[in-house]
Design a protein around this motif. Structure first.
Motif, short mmCIF file in Angstrom:
data_model
loop_
_atom_site.label_atom_id
_atom_site.label_comp_id
_atom_site.label_asym_id
_atom_site.label_seq_id
_atom_site.Cartn_x
_atom_site.Cartn_y
_atom_site.Cartn_z
N GLU A 439 -58.52 34.08 -44.54
CA GLU A 439 -59.05 32.74 -44.81
C GLU A 439 -59.83 32.71 -46.12
N SER A 440 -60.65 33.73 -46.32
CA SER A 440 -61.47 33.65 -47.54
C SER A 440 -60.62 33.83 -48.80
N ARG A 443 -59.29 30.44 -49.40
CA ARG A 443 -60.37 29.58 -49.89
C ARG A 443 -60.62 29.82 -51.38
N GLU A 448 -56.90 23.77 -49.33
CA GLU A 448 -57.65 22.91 -48.38
C GLU A 448 -57.77 23.56 -47.00
N GLU A 449 -58.84 23.19 -46.29
CA GLU A 449 -59.13 23.83 -45.00
C GLU A 449 -58.00 23.66 -43.99
N ILE A 452 -55.41 26.06 -44.81
CA ILE A 452 -55.89 27.44 -44.55
C ILE A 452 -55.69 27.75 -43.06
#
Ligand code: F6P
Length: 547
Positions: A439-440, A443, A448-449, A452
């Motif tokens: 995830e990081s 990011r 975008e979340e 992700i």
């Protein structure tokens, strides 16, 4: 009947497995920064780093206790001494004797086998020198340019693998061809390439009864005779490697041109015997002797080193650990060396024909897993083909990563790139990548979340996938000899633990018997009694043939 799974040692491993199954190697490395030193060993110019395995010191103690309980060391001594440990064929298992120096002696059932071995070696040496020095000529007086080894299984895979592995040592004015498949295309392609006046055929068959080899040998002989050659010229172009002088002579090969060996050399262990004639011709006697010496050094190491320092024993125990406790069903061989491109194929026969067994030596049925599926391709090619499954698939696939420190072809920074991949793969397989890391990373790329959340699970690497890293300084004949013997002994130890006879191969017989019967039916056009599938297929074939 030995009840392996109810032994104290096995049960102790089972309990230990319950504890260790959920631990991650990442944590084991964090907890113990000395893991590499603790779990690596060097011998015979081979470094084995087995720290990236799902083990602790306790696991190792328990595995070693299993080897001790199975009396591995005593069985090694029995094998080396020539006892008939291949009980279902009532034979000794003496491929290790083939590696003994001339100065040693080994008397087995009243005969010094070392003396016999070296007498045959001298015969092969002299012949090899003549061919390589151009003193041995074809029937028109021209020197030999092409050597065709006709054999199958152990009479093909070992010599082929070694000739490929030692290409940098190959005599450049000799071309080598290996024909194994009974598919006529195999021999036809070779026959089309070679000049019969300058070709030497080696018919390599321990039994000299193998259908495929004899068919290929007959086709080679008839192609030879339909060139300008005559029967009397066969002697200059056909030699045999076998234990069966009668069949060699019946085939029409002069037994003076036969290089013998003995029934105590198993087919898959025979590259050290006269079956290695094509290797000798390729790399010369001196390099072949270095190959033998490398194996001999490994034989000594195997017999003498303590279990915890013993490379073949450690490899074997790790295989048992994964196969029998983690339920791993296959084992990958990943040589990061293009010259080892047939290594996995060679090891398939060595391992699967030896330990693909379902009864113990006393005939009792086995209630645990025995030999795994062996497979693999050289890196980095494998990375772009099947590594996906090793990294993220649902099965655990333990793998051996093998590489030389020094390349035979120092072109640009190719070797550094190769080794960077080699090191990176085992690190990735061990460490993996967590969901948070995935995830990081996304990011950091400004994604975008929502995206992700959708993508990150696909980018997770569980890690914790076991590997052995095996390095040699250089893939020399000697180092290769040590590597091959290392695997032979690994297979031996596993066979002993599983209680199977690693030296017979009854499982290949049924197919051979049925093929002989079916060939008769195909030739007569009369389909015998079979299941409806086999009958249907045969009738389909015969009908299509007659159209
Ligand atoms: O098919 C099994 C096998 O017996 C192997 O073990 C052996 O290496 C191969 O056939 C070839 O046998 P041979 O050297 O007798 O032709």
């Amino acid at each position: 009947m030995r009840d392996l799974v109810n032994t104290h040692e096995w049960k102790a491993l089972q309990s230990h497995f319950e504890v260790i199954r959920d631990s991650h190697m990442r944590d084991l490395f964090t907890e113990d920064p000395d893991r590499f030193n603790k779990f690596s060993v060097s011998a015979c110019d081979v470094l084995l780093d087995y720290s990236k395995n799902r083990i602790t010191s306790e696991s190792l103690d328990l595995l070693v206790a299993l080897a001790e309980a199975c009396d591995v060391k005593a069985e090694v001594q029995r094998m080396y001494a020539g006892e008939r440990i291949n009980s279902t064929e009532d034979r000794s298992v003496l491929h290790t004797a083939l590696r003994l120096p001339k100065t040693e002696s080994l008397v087995v059932y009243g005969e010094d086998v070392v003396e016999q071995i070296h007498a045959v070696s001298d015969h092969a040496n002299a012949f090899v020198n003549k061919v390589r020095n151009k003193e041995w000529t074809g029937y028109t007086g021209k020197p030999i340019t092409d050597i065709v080894n006709i054999g199958i299984g152990g009479s093909d895979l070992g010599p082929l693998m070694v000739c490929e592995a030692l290409k940098p040592w190959q005599q450049k004015d000799l071309n080598f061809h290996f024909v194994s498949n009974v598919d006529g295309s195999h021999i036809a392609e070779v026959i089309n390439q070679v000049d019969m006046q300058t070709t030497l055929f080696i018919i390599a068959s321990k039994t000299f009864t193998t259908q495929e080899t004899l068919a290929n040998a007959r086709s080679a002989r008839s192609a030879f005779l339909t060139s300008d050659a005559a029967e009397k010229d066969i002697a200059k172009h056909f030699v045999a490697v076998s234990t069966n002088a009668e069949a060699v002579s019946a085939f029409g090969i002069d037994t003076n041109n036969m290089f013998r060996f003995w029934d105590w050399v198993g087919g898959r262990y025979s590259l050290w015997s006269s079956i290695g004639l094509s290797i000798r011709l390729s790399v010369g006697n001196e390099n072949y002797d270095a190959l033998l010496d490398g194996a001999y050094q490994m034989d000594r190491h195997f017999a003498e080193a303590d279990y915890k320092q013993n490379i073949p024993v450690l490899l074997a125990l790790l295989g048992v650990w994964y196969g029998n406790f983690f339920n791993a069903r296959s084992h990958a061989i990943e040589p990061y060396d293009q010259y080892l491109h047939r290594f996995a194929a060679y090891l398939q026969q060595l391992d699967m024909e030896s330990n693909g067994k379902r009864v113990q030596i006393d005939g009792s049925e086995i209630n645990y897993k025995t030999g795994p599926v062996i497979w693999g391709e050289p890196g980095t090619n494998g990375q772009h083909a099947f590594f996906q499954l090793i990294h993220q698939g649902t099965d655990m696939i333990p793998a051996d990563f093998i590489a030389p420190i020094k390349s035979q072809n120092a072109i640009g920074n190719h070797h550094e790139m190769l080794l960077a991949n080699f090191f990176a793969q085992t690190e990735a397989l061990m460490t993996g990548k967590t969901l948070q890391q995935a995830e990081s990373e996304l990011r950091d790329k400004g994604i975008e979340e929502a995206q992700i959340a959708a993508l990150a699970p696909h980018k997770v690497f569980e890690g914790n996938r076991p590997t052995n890293t095996i390095m040699v300084n250089e893939l020399t004949p000697k180092a290769l000899g040590s590597l091959i013997a290392m695997y032979e002994h690994k297979v031996f130890v596993q066979g002993k633990i599983w209680g199977v006879n690693s030296f017979d191969q009854w499982g290949v017989e049924l197919g051979k018997q049925l093929a002989t019967a079916i060939l008769g039916e195909m030739q007569s056009g009369k389909v015998g009694v079979h299941d409806s599938s086999t009958s249907g297929l045969l009738e389909h074939y015969l009908k299509s043939q007659s159209k």
